[in-house]
Each structure stands twice: as C-alpha cells, then as structure tokens.
Design an enzyme around this catalytic site. Structure first.
Site, PDB file in Angstrom:
ATOM      1  N   ARG A  29       0.865  -1.192   0.000  1.00  0.00           N
ATOM      2  CA  ARG A  29       0.000   0.000   0.000  1.00  0.00           C
ATOM      3  C   ARG A  29       0.900   1.240   0.000  1.00  0.00           C
ATOM      4  O   ARG A  29       1.120   1.834  -1.040  1.00  0.00           O
ATOM      5  CB  ARG A  29      -0.938  -0.003   1.219  1.00  0.00           C
ATOM      6  CG  ARG A  29      -2.089   0.999   1.103  1.00  0.00           C
ATOM      7  CD  ARG A  29      -1.701   2.429   1.391  1.00  0.00           C
ATOM      8  NE  ARG A  29      -1.319   2.619   2.791  1.00  0.00           N
ATOM      9  CZ  ARG A  29      -0.850   3.777   3.261  1.00  0.00           C
ATOM     10  NH1 ARG A  29      -0.713   4.826   2.451  1.00  0.00           N
ATOM     11  NH2 ARG A  29      -0.503   3.893   4.514  1.00  0.00           N
ATOM     12  N   GLU A  30       1.461   1.596   1.141  1.00  0.00           N
ATOM     13  CA  GLU A  30       2.419   2.709   1.175  1.00  0.00           C
ATOM     14  C   GLU A  30       3.526   2.473   0.152  1.00  0.00           C
ATOM     15  O   GLU A  30       3.924   3.396  -0.573  1.00  0.00           O
ATOM     16  CB  GLU A  30       3.024   2.826   2.578  1.00  0.00           C
ATOM     17  CG  GLU A  30       4.096   3.908   2.736  1.00  0.00           C
ATOM     18  CD  GLU A  30       3.519   5.317   2.722  1.00  0.00           C
ATOM     19  OE1 GLU A  30       2.545   5.569   3.457  1.00  0.00           O
ATOM     20  OE2 GLU A  30       4.049   6.175   1.988  1.00  0.00           O
ATOM     21  N   HIS A  90      -6.647  -0.242   2.958  1.00  0.00           N
ATOM     22  CA  HIS A  90      -6.492   1.120   3.474  1.00  0.00           C
ATOM     23  C   HIS A  90      -7.383   2.024   2.648  1.00  0.00           C
ATOM     24  O   HIS A  90      -7.157   2.196   1.448  1.00  0.00           O
ATOM     25  CB  HIS A  90      -5.005   1.487   3.299  1.00  0.00           C
ATOM     26  CG  HIS A  90      -4.601   2.839   3.795  1.00  0.00           C
ATOM     27  ND1 HIS A  90      -4.422   3.900   2.945  1.00  0.00           N
ATOM     28  CD2 HIS A  90      -4.303   3.277   5.025  1.00  0.00           C
ATOM     29  CE1 HIS A  90      -4.020   4.949   3.654  1.00  0.00           C
ATOM     30  NE2 HIS A  90      -3.945   4.603   4.921  1.00  0.00           N
ATOM     31  N   ARG A 150      -9.537  -0.090  11.941  1.00  0.00           N
ATOM     32  CA  ARG A 150      -8.672   0.928  12.524  1.00  0.00           C
ATOM     33  C   ARG A 150      -9.117   2.285  12.015  1.00  0.00           C
ATOM     34  O   ARG A 150      -9.427   2.439  10.827  1.00  0.00           O
ATOM     35  CB  ARG A 150      -7.223   0.712  12.110  1.00  0.00           C
ATOM     36  CG  ARG A 150      -6.290   1.771  12.701  1.00  0.00           C
ATOM     37  CD  ARG A 150      -5.139   2.095  11.771  1.00  0.00           C
ATOM     38  NE  ARG A 150      -5.544   2.817  10.580  1.00  0.00           N
ATOM     39  CZ  ARG A 150      -4.722   3.128   9.586  1.00  0.00           C
ATOM     40  NH1 ARG A 150      -3.459   2.741   9.627  1.00  0.00           N
ATOM     41  NH2 ARG A 150      -5.167   3.792   8.529  1.00  0.00           N
ATOM     42  N   THR A 184       2.691  11.898   9.032  1.00  0.00           N
ATOM     43  CA  THR A 184       2.552  11.855   7.578  1.00  0.00           C
ATOM     44  C   THR A 184       3.668  12.608   6.866  1.00  0.00           C
ATOM     45  O   THR A 184       4.042  12.256   5.750  1.00  0.00           O
ATOM     46  CB  THR A 184       1.169  12.434   7.197  1.00  0.00           C
ATOM     47  OG1 THR A 184       0.184  11.715   7.952  1.00  0.00           O
ATOM     48  CG2 THR A 184       0.880  12.310   5.732  1.00  0.00           C
ATOM     49  N   HIS A 211       2.405   5.134  12.307  1.00  0.00           N
ATOM     50  CA  HIS A 211       2.856   5.207  10.913  1.00  0.00           C
ATOM     51  C   HIS A 211       3.837   6.378  10.826  1.00  0.00           C
ATOM     52  O   HIS A 211       3.423   7.530  10.872  1.00  0.00           O
ATOM     53  CB  HIS A 211       1.632   5.438  10.024  1.00  0.00           C
ATOM     54  CG  HIS A 211       1.913   5.434   8.556  1.00  0.00           C
ATOM     55  ND1 HIS A 211       1.994   4.262   7.823  1.00  0.00           N
ATOM     56  CD2 HIS A 211       2.141   6.436   7.681  1.00  0.00           C
ATOM     57  CE1 HIS A 211       2.227   4.555   6.558  1.00  0.00           C
ATOM     58  NE2 HIS A 211       2.341   5.869   6.439  1.00  0.00           N
ATOM     59  N   HIS A 213       6.795   8.419   8.813  1.00  0.00           N
ATOM     60  CA  HIS A 213       7.609   8.704   7.625  1.00  0.00           C
ATOM     61  C   HIS A 213       9.021   9.069   8.055  1.00  0.00           C
ATOM     62  O   HIS A 213       9.267   9.404   9.216  1.00  0.00           O
ATOM     63  CB  HIS A 213       6.957   9.803   6.777  1.00  0.00           C
ATOM     64  CG  HIS A 213       5.925   9.233   5.854  1.00  0.00           C
ATOM     65  ND1 HIS A 213       6.179   8.909   4.553  1.00  0.00           N
ATOM     66  CD2 HIS A 213       4.628   8.883   6.077  1.00  0.00           C
ATOM     67  CE1 HIS A 213       5.094   8.403   3.996  1.00  0.00           C
ATOM     68  NE2 HIS A 213       4.138   8.373   4.900  1.00  0.00           N
ATOM     69  N   HIS A 308      39.399  -2.054  16.671  1.00  0.00           N
ATOM     70  CA  HIS A 308      38.137  -2.785  16.646  1.00  0.00           C
ATOM     71  C   HIS A 308      38.388  -4.261  16.321  1.00  0.00           C
ATOM     72  O   HIS A 308      37.853  -5.152  16.974  1.00  0.00           O
ATOM     73  CB  HIS A 308      37.193  -2.209  15.578  1.00  0.00           C
ATOM     74  CG  HIS A 308      36.564  -0.907  15.964  1.00  0.00           C
ATOM     75  ND1 HIS A 308      35.276  -0.587  15.635  1.00  0.00           N
ATOM     76  CD2 HIS A 308      37.039   0.149  16.667  1.00  0.00           C
ATOM     77  CE1 HIS A 308      34.988   0.636  16.107  1.00  0.00           C
ATOM     78  NE2 HIS A 308      36.045   1.090  16.724  1.00  0.00           N
TER      79      HIS A 308
END
Lengths: 412, 412
Positions: A29-30, A90, A150, A184, A211, A213, A308
């Site tokens: 979806r996204e 959605h 939701r 968003t 959610h 971003h 290291h």
C-alpha cells in the site's frame, strides 16, 4: 539492550509494548506509493507470500477503490490463504469506499482522514464534526460486517491535541479495534512521540497503531519510542519504500527490535529471510540496497580499524550489538588497509595456515600499513605480502625446524 | 517543528541545545574506517575544503600515529588555513600519541578510551583507576600546549554509570573542554540517551559531545535527543560512512535540524551544498547515494498518491516538512501512475498549456488510471493520452472556438 540497560526496570516500562509489538507491513500500500513502484498482480502475490512466510502480523493493501485492477488484486491476495498474516485494506473514511472494501474478503479495514489544519484547509476541506460523523458511520458499518477496523488521523503531530483526543475517545467508545497515529510528513521526534502516544494511550482502551515517515531520518527511533509509550502496532515497508523517502523499513526495525526484545523477535519472525525479502523488493522496484542499510548493507558487519578488529577477534560483542548469525550472515574483519592492526593480520595468517611468531606478524603488519599508505589494498595484496614474508622466514627457519625436530626426538 | 509543537515550551526545553548545536564532522576519521574508504592526500584536502565551505564547526582527522602518511596528512590539512572549521585529531588516551598529536598543528585533540566491561576485558585490559590516571596526565599535557581537549569513553551506553560519572567529574575538574559520550555499537535508543546525557549534564560544567553509530537505525534521532538533554556537539560523517554501517549522516542530520531550528541552521550552514558534498564522498568511496537518503535520495521530494498530489498543489506544507528549495532542489508531482488523481493531471494539462475543463480532465484521468493498471507509465505516455484526448475534443470544440471568437468580436 534490555538485559544490560542500567536504567531498567522503571515504572514507565510497565506501559511498554516493546516485547509484544506487532507488524503491519504496508509494502503493498504505502510501498505502492513509492516513485519507482509498479507491482504486477504476479509480483503482488509473490510479495504477499514472502511477507507471510517472514511472519508479519498484517499485510496492508492499496484501496480497492484506487482502480479496477486494484480491486481484483485485493481479492486475489485474500484468496491466497496466508498462514501468519491477516489482510487489511487502506481506504478513505467514506461509506462509498467502505462498502466496496468489505466485499473483497479482507480481515480488516484501515480508514484514515486528515485532522491537521493543513489537511482540513488544503485537502478535504471538512471540519471536525463532519469528520466525527463520517468516522462513526464507517466504523459501525465495518464492525457490523464482522471485520476489524482501525481509524487513523493523517498528520497527527500537527493536529490539535484537543481535536485528536475528542475523536479518538469517540471512536474508542464505539468499539474501534485500533486507532492510528501518523507522522505523515516525517517531522516528529522521539520525545514528542512519547508524549503524544502516552497521553492518547491513557485516554483510550483500544490498541494504538503508528505510521512514521522518514523525511528527517527518525522513523525507526520514533516507532521504537511509540512502543515504549504504549503503542502496539508498527507500520513498516520492506526497505522503507513509500511516498517521498518512505517510512519505517522492516529490516532496520528488526535490527532495533532484536536488540531490545531478542527472544520475542527471534521466536516470531524469520530473520534469516530479511536479505531475500529486501532483494525481492529491490529487484521489483529497481533500486539498490543502500550501502548503509542496517543488517544487509554490504559492510554492516565489516570491522576495519585495528583496535576494533583486535577486540572483535577476542569477543564479537565488544563492537557488535547485532549478531550476524541471527540473520544468516557472517562478520568480516577488514584487514587489507592502512588502519589494520597486528591482531587482524594474525587472524589472517592463521586462516592462511602459515606459522609466524607474534613479532614476525608485527613486522609484516608494518609492511602492510606502509603499502596501504600508498594505495588501496586488496585481500590478494595482503596475502602476497604475508606469503612473501613467510617464504623469506622459512628459508632461514629451515634450520630451526630441523632443531625442533631433533629436540622433539630427544624428549619423546 | 518548534513553532508548531503544541507541547512547547516546557521546563526541559531550557536545557536543550537544539538551537545552538555544533557539528564535529568525522568523515576524515570515522569515515576513513568505512570498508570502502581509501583517501589520498589530494582527496583529503578536497574533502576538508568542502566541509569548511559547508560550515562544519570542527573537522576530526585520523590519528597521526596510525601511519607515517597519516601524520603528513594531518599536518597538510592544518596548513590549509580553513575559514570555518577547527581541526581536531582523534587519538588513544596515551602520552605517546598525545605528544605526536600536539606537534601537528591541530586546534584540539579528541582522546578516547573504552570504559565498558566488554572493552576493559577484551580490548585494552585496563581498570578504571589506570584509565583515570592516564586521562589526567594526557589532559594536563594537551592543555599545557594551549590546545582544546575532549575526553571520551567508548561504548558509554554499556558502561557502569558510577564509573562514567566518576571519570567525567574528574576530567571536568581538571578542565577538559568537552566530554564525549559514544554509542560505539549503535544499540542505544532515544529515551536511554536522554536519561544518560541529562544525568551527566547535571554533573559537569564542560560541554558534551556525542557519537552515535547507526546499527539499529537510530543515530539521527539519538543525536537530536542528546541535544534536547543538553549535549552540544554532534559527530557526523558525510553519508554517515564509518565502521560497519556508520554513524550520524551529515545530510540526514541537517534534515532533522532544519525542521527543529530553521533560522539557526539556514543562517549557519550552506544547505545548498549538501548534494555536492554527498556526491563528492560517494564518488571517492565508490558507493551510490541511497535511494531513500534524506534530502538527496532521488525521490525525497516526489509525491505520487492522488490525495497527496492534490494537497501539495494547493499548499506544499500539507505533505512536506522540508522545503526542497532550502537545499537547492525542486519537488516533483509523480502523475504517471495508476494512483494519480485529477488534480495532478490538471496541473500537467496546465504545464502543457492545453485547455480542458475539469470534467474533461476527470475523463482523461480515468483513461490514464486504466492504462496504469496494465503497465508502468512514463511521462510521455501520459502526455500522449492527454494530447490525444485534447485533439479529439478540439475537433468538436472548433465550433466553440469560432463561437468564442465571434462573441469576443461582438463584445470588443
């Protein structure tokens, strides 16, 4: 980190959902809103099966209202009969969209609407009482069909806190399963997230989904902090693909969570599949895995500086919070460079099955560092310096070997 | 975000250094520990000049003890006479290293030693009283030469808090300029960072520098939260290059900070140069800019979903927390896909200088969405669909045009 955290336990740890979070993967979806994404039905089915096999708790799909094809795809994915993942779609907070969504076979519906002044003015133009009325109508309808629902506010972090609390407590009372808090525009920061989520958590009985971003690089940390504040569901995408530079990446989020809740994460999700899952998406949307990607970036488990390398050889936990084996990967000590140290070179000498004393290894390490000052070194360069040096020493060591052999005979 | 943050002001905001942070860029030290890094002297000089021109406050260089060439490079960079950036070098907490460092011409010295049990056991093998004694000796020596000095503990987040407070209050009393808190393994999370930094801040008078690795994707958020807790100096590298998957990336950190302290950041740092700076480093270490990089990722300012495009066209702030113009970049409305909306297509129609009514644009948008269901669309595809449709309408509209022309003649 939970085991070694000197600040735990702490009263606020008891509201944390860090050891019981769930993933709502939104690659379909996204992720479809990512600039390069064009998913054929065949690829959507492949991605859904891979996410299910990895073990994500939910898969979120593009609205069936987006296009005719989108609707057929939702129906096809619902028919796959996935083992681990429930299917969500959605949609906008409209009865029109809800009526179509509930007919597709999904387990639940994620509705959203913008509540910030920006979005109320420039996107849908609706006021809060209209928003509330639509929300109630859609929620009651979806629940009447026996599906999960939701309700989410877009751009929650720029919305009025009073508006947010009003609408969330309202939808909570009419029995929504989850409310969604969305950053968003990708501008939220962790302490702001903690404050907002904790405030809302104390006002509702339902669960909280988030959610985030990634425009300002804080998406993973914001998601983690939201869990600490009592959120339970985190939206992710494979490689984080989405609008603009995307959202919380599934792999990077797993890196964060396996450090904080190792038993839970390792028993629930197939971490060995992260690499294949990322490669699948990268191929489909035609991007490269970022060089600095958590876990699967080409150098995520490469150690270079001499100091290291020395400690890693003694105990990998010294410079590693993640264990590459948890992801089916291996660590690599980068010894072919001028920052190398003699411990790293000693490990290489042993790999080459050559016999040099520590003093000899220090001499050859200096030769390698000098060469590394002049030009980039490959592994072959270092190996040939070591082998040349070893060859020279064995010429003179031949006698020593004979001595040793003689000595052994005497003592046997 | 500071302007629109409904939670501010707050008593804790008064300890925040968010609007007065300074950058210690370590591309030429930590970055040299990146797997792919081999910097020639020529490239080091080029990078130092570019960082200075961008405006970083400090540039940290590899220890002059690392190799003969490393020492010559430190001296050469000190002779550049940079305008904005002071020069530091990063050395072990040894008198041997300190004596060499102070002769190179640097403005200051960053010393470090591991204080976690892991590092004390598996790296240097020294106990806390030995560490304290070395620290005092080195600090007094460097100060006697008139140089700045920072004392840092490696792996601070896995160190005993009592040990940390003991050594930091000790070095603070003898006049160190900064203490450094390092998340050497990249496992810290924001609220843990806030707690530790704030505790230490309340115990010392000197400034606090932080160094966050990015193994679990939280480096930028941890750095930001450290500033909120009273730290002032943030270590960065261009593109975040460093050991394993690196540290706080300079560009991503700027994205975070320009949202939180816009006036300070825009007046102090040349944000327009981020792209060139990142391209310079990417070329030298032979990596690609990650597709999802904040600011400079290829789609960081691309908007795709119809609902986003509509609002962005009305007011860019609806779906953008960053303004692309601040970085010398432009936004892009992605209209050639099946998620497109008629507002995005209308904007394109106007760019093409064609004349269609809203109803006509809605019809052509549906044609585009149907085509987008079948295959990926290029801009040319959309343009040709629009132009075909426009051509058909103008055939029938010719009469309208004549009517209009006639009407105009009548009214003129």
């Amino acid at each position: 980190m939970s085991n070694s955290n000197p600040y735990a336990p702490n009263p606020s740890d008891f509201i944390s959902n860090v050891p019981r979070f769930e993933i709502i993967d939104s690659t379909l979806r996204e992720g479809e809103q990512f600039a390069n994404a064009f998913f054929t039905l065949e690829n959507k089915l492949k991605i859904a099966r891979a996410l299910d096999d990895f073990g994500v708790d939910y898969i979120e799909l593009t609205s069936p209202v987006a296009s005719d094809q989108a609707r057929e795809e939702v129906e096809a994915i619902c028919k796959l009969g996935l083992k681990n993942s429930k299917i969500l779609t959605h949609i906008r907070c409209h009865m029109h969209d809800a009526k179509i969504a509930v007919e597709t076979g999904v387990d639940g519906v994620n509705v959203f609407i913008g509540t910030s002044n920006f979005l109320r003015t420039h996107s849908h133009g609706k006021d809060m009482s209209f928003i509330t009325k639509s929300a109630i109508e859609v929620i009651q309808f979806v629940k009447s069909k026996g599906l999960e629902i939701r309700f989410s506010t877009e751009d929650s972090f720029r919305s009025d806190i009073v508006d947010l609390l009003n609408i969330y407590t309202t939808v909570d009372k009419i029995g929504v399963n989850r409310i969604g808090i969305a950053d968003t525009v990708g501008g939220a920061n962790p302490r702001q997230v903690y404050d907002l989520i904790r405030t809302i958590k104390s006002s509702v009985k339902c669960e909280i989904e988030t959610h985030f971003h990634n425009d300002t690089g804080c998406a993973i940390a914001n998601a983690y902090t939201a869990l600490e504040a009592g959120a339970k569901f985190i939206d992710t995408c494979v490689l984080g693909i989405g609008e603009r530079n995307g959202i919380v990446p599934l792999g990077g989020f797993m890196a964060r969570m396996v450090v904080s809740a190792p038993e839970y994460v390792k028993s629930k999700y197939k971490l060995h599949q992260i690499r294949d899952l990322e490669n699948l998406i990268a191929d489909i949307v035609q991007v490269n895995i970022p060089f600095n990607n958590p876990i699967t970036g080409f150098c995520a488990f490469t150690h270079k500086a001499g100091i290291h390398a020395k400690a890693i050889l003694a105990n990998p936990s010294t410079y590693e919070i993640l264990n590459p084996q948890d992801f089916g990967l291996t660590r690599y000590i980068h010894f072919a460079n001028r920052l190398t140290g003699w411990n790293a070179i000693k490990a290489r000498v042993e790999q080459l099955n050559l016999d040099l004393t520590d003093d000899q290894i220090k001499i050859v390490t200096n030769q390698i560092k000098q060469m590394g000052d002049i030009r980039p070194l490959g592994i072959e360069d270092v190996d040939s310096i070591i082998k040349d040096y070893h060859a020279k020493t064995t010429e003179t060591v031949d006698t020593t070997d004979s001595n040793r052999a003689a000595k052994r005979q005497r003592t046997d």
